[in-house]
Design a protein around this motif. Sequence first.
Motif, PDB file in Angstrom:
ATOM      1  N   GLU A 107       0.818  -1.199   0.000  1.00  0.00           N
ATOM      2  CA  GLU A 107       0.000   0.000   0.000  1.00  0.00           C
ATOM      3  C   GLU A 107       0.854   1.253   0.000  1.00  0.00           C
ATOM      4  O   GLU A 107       1.981   1.260   0.512  1.00  0.00           O
ATOM      5  CB  GLU A 107      -0.878   0.012   1.246  1.00  0.00           C
ATOM      6  CG  GLU A 107      -1.798  -1.177   1.351  1.00  0.00           C
ATOM      7  CD  GLU A 107      -2.412  -1.259   2.731  1.00  0.00           C
ATOM      8  OE1 GLU A 107      -2.846  -2.351   3.124  1.00  0.00           O
ATOM      9  OE2 GLU A 107      -2.446  -0.228   3.425  1.00  0.00           O
ATOM     10  N   GLY A 147       0.199   5.913  -0.128  1.00  0.00           N
ATOM     11  CA  GLY A 147      -0.698   7.037  -0.320  1.00  0.00           C
ATOM     12  C   GLY A 147      -1.330   7.619   0.926  1.00  0.00           C
ATOM     13  O   GLY A 147      -2.053   8.611   0.843  1.00  0.00           O
ATOM     14  N   ARG A 168      -5.507   9.638  -2.145  1.00  0.00           N
ATOM     15  CA  ARG A 168      -5.709   8.427  -2.927  1.00  0.00           C
ATOM     16  C   ARG A 168      -4.752   7.354  -2.441  1.00  0.00           C
ATOM     17  O   ARG A 168      -3.523   7.558  -2.443  1.00  0.00           O
ATOM     18  CB  ARG A 168      -5.506   8.663  -4.423  1.00  0.00           C
ATOM     19  CG  ARG A 168      -5.920   7.444  -5.251  1.00  0.00           C
ATOM     20  CD  ARG A 168      -5.820   7.657  -6.747  1.00  0.00           C
ATOM     21  NE  ARG A 168      -4.472   7.502  -7.237  1.00  0.00           N
ATOM     22  CZ  ARG A 168      -4.168   7.160  -8.496  1.00  0.00           C
ATOM     23  NH1 ARG A 168      -5.140   6.949  -9.372  1.00  0.00           N
ATOM     24  NH2 ARG A 168      -2.916   7.073  -8.873  1.00  0.00           N
ATOM     25  N   SER A 172      -3.182   3.519  -2.858  1.00  0.00           N
ATOM     26  CA  SER A 172      -2.899   2.533  -3.901  1.00  0.00           C
ATOM     27  C   SER A 172      -2.505   1.219  -3.252  1.00  0.00           C
ATOM     28  O   SER A 172      -1.906   1.210  -2.171  1.00  0.00           O
ATOM     29  CB  SER A 172      -1.760   3.012  -4.804  1.00  0.00           C
ATOM     30  OG  SER A 172      -2.089   4.224  -5.448  1.00  0.00           O
ATOM     31  N   ARG A 193      -9.875  -0.240  -9.924  1.00  0.00           N
ATOM     32  CA  ARG A 193      -8.791  -1.171 -10.169  1.00  0.00           C
ATOM     33  C   ARG A 193      -8.250  -0.970 -11.570  1.00  0.00           C
ATOM     34  O   ARG A 193      -8.989  -0.590 -12.489  1.00  0.00           O
ATOM     35  CB  ARG A 193      -9.249  -2.618  -9.978  1.00  0.00           C
ATOM     36  CG  ARG A 193     -10.337  -3.078 -10.936  1.00  0.00           C
ATOM     37  CD  ARG A 193     -10.902  -4.444 -10.521  1.00  0.00           C
ATOM     38  NE  ARG A 193      -9.866  -5.480 -10.592  1.00  0.00           N
ATOM     39  CZ  ARG A 193      -9.856  -6.561  -9.817  1.00  0.00           C
ATOM     40  NH1 ARG A 193     -10.809  -6.754  -8.923  1.00  0.00           N
ATOM     41  NH2 ARG A 193      -8.896  -7.460  -9.949  1.00  0.00           N
ATOM     42  N   THR A 241      -3.122  -3.113  -9.706  1.00  0.00           N
ATOM     43  CA  THR A 241      -3.249  -2.144  -8.620  1.00  0.00           C
ATOM     44  C   THR A 241      -4.717  -1.794  -8.389  1.00  0.00           C
ATOM     45  O   THR A 241      -5.477  -1.592  -9.346  1.00  0.00           O
ATOM     46  CB  THR A 241      -2.452  -0.865  -8.933  1.00  0.00           C
ATOM     47  OG1 THR A 241      -1.073  -1.209  -9.110  1.00  0.00           O
ATOM     48  CG2 THR A 241      -2.580   0.144  -7.808  1.00  0.00           C
ATOM     49  N   TYR A 268      -7.209   0.954  -6.122  1.00  0.00           N
ATOM     50  CA  TYR A 268      -7.127   2.311  -5.586  1.00  0.00           C
ATOM     51  C   TYR A 268      -8.332   2.595  -4.689  1.00  0.00           C
ATOM     52  O   TYR A 268      -9.401   2.008  -4.851  1.00  0.00           O
ATOM     53  CB  TYR A 268      -7.121   3.339  -6.724  1.00  0.00           C
ATOM     54  CG  TYR A 268      -6.018   3.149  -7.729  1.00  0.00           C
ATOM     55  CD1 TYR A 268      -6.227   2.436  -8.907  1.00  0.00           C
ATOM     56  CD2 TYR A 268      -4.748   3.676  -7.494  1.00  0.00           C
ATOM     57  CE1 TYR A 268      -5.219   2.262  -9.836  1.00  0.00           C
ATOM     58  CE2 TYR A 268      -3.726   3.506  -8.414  1.00  0.00           C
ATOM     59  CZ  TYR A 268      -3.970   2.793  -9.586  1.00  0.00           C
ATOM     60  OH  TYR A 268      -2.954   2.615 -10.494  1.00  0.00           O
ATOM     61  N   GLN A 274      -9.932   6.257  -3.808  1.00  0.00           N
ATOM     62  CA  GLN A 274      -9.963   7.717  -3.849  1.00  0.00           C
ATOM     63  C   GLN A 274     -10.871   8.193  -2.719  1.00  0.00           C
ATOM     64  O   GLN A 274     -12.041   7.796  -2.660  1.00  0.00           O
ATOM     65  CB  GLN A 274     -10.485   8.209  -5.194  1.00  0.00           C
ATOM     66  CG  GLN A 274     -10.640   9.712  -5.292  1.00  0.00           C
ATOM     67  CD  GLN A 274      -9.314  10.450  -5.255  1.00  0.00           C
ATOM     68  OE1 GLN A 274      -8.333  10.001  -5.840  1.00  0.00           O
ATOM     69  NE2 GLN A 274      -9.274  11.572  -4.542  1.00  0.00           N
ATOM     70  N   CYS A 276      -5.572  -2.659   2.480  1.00  0.00           N
ATOM     71  CA  CYS A 276      -6.179  -3.308   1.330  1.00  0.00           C
ATOM     72  C   CYS A 276      -6.181  -4.808   1.574  1.00  0.00           C
ATOM     73  O   CYS A 276      -5.379  -5.339   2.365  1.00  0.00           O
ATOM     74  CB  CYS A 276      -5.466  -2.963   0.026  1.00  0.00           C
ATOM     75  SG  CYS A 276      -3.783  -3.549  -0.132  1.00  0.00           S
TER      76      CYS A 276
END
Length: 122
Positions: A6, A8, A19, A21, A71, A77, A79, A81, A95
């Motif tokens: 991960e 961000g 955001r 990732s 995705r 990856t 994401y 947001q 995640c």
Amino acid sequence: QVQLTESGGGLVQAGGSLRLSCLVSGAMFSRTHMGWYRQALGKQRELLAAITTDGTTNYEDSVKGRFTISRDNAKSTAYLQMDSLRPEDTAVYYCAADQSLLALVSTGPGSWGQGTQVTVSS
């Protein structure tokens, strides 16, 4: 071995955006359902959003309309947001991945990221 990395997280003022990732390695990403969880201090880990292999999304009520999961299969990856952030969004965000949607959202994902801190100041 599946690895989730991960990035961000950080510190942001209320109303701001971040955001997150999640890069997945060691798995066939296109066949893997992805999710984002968070755990605030003293609280249980909760599922915020999930995206299936065909792109179907689902959100927990408190983030609906503010957070967007997506995705990119070409980049392996996922994401998250996050817009209109609130102080109550402060937590460690994780995640998660599993080829079983039931496992991802209910019985426990097979793979987790290391977690990234998100802090929202008022």
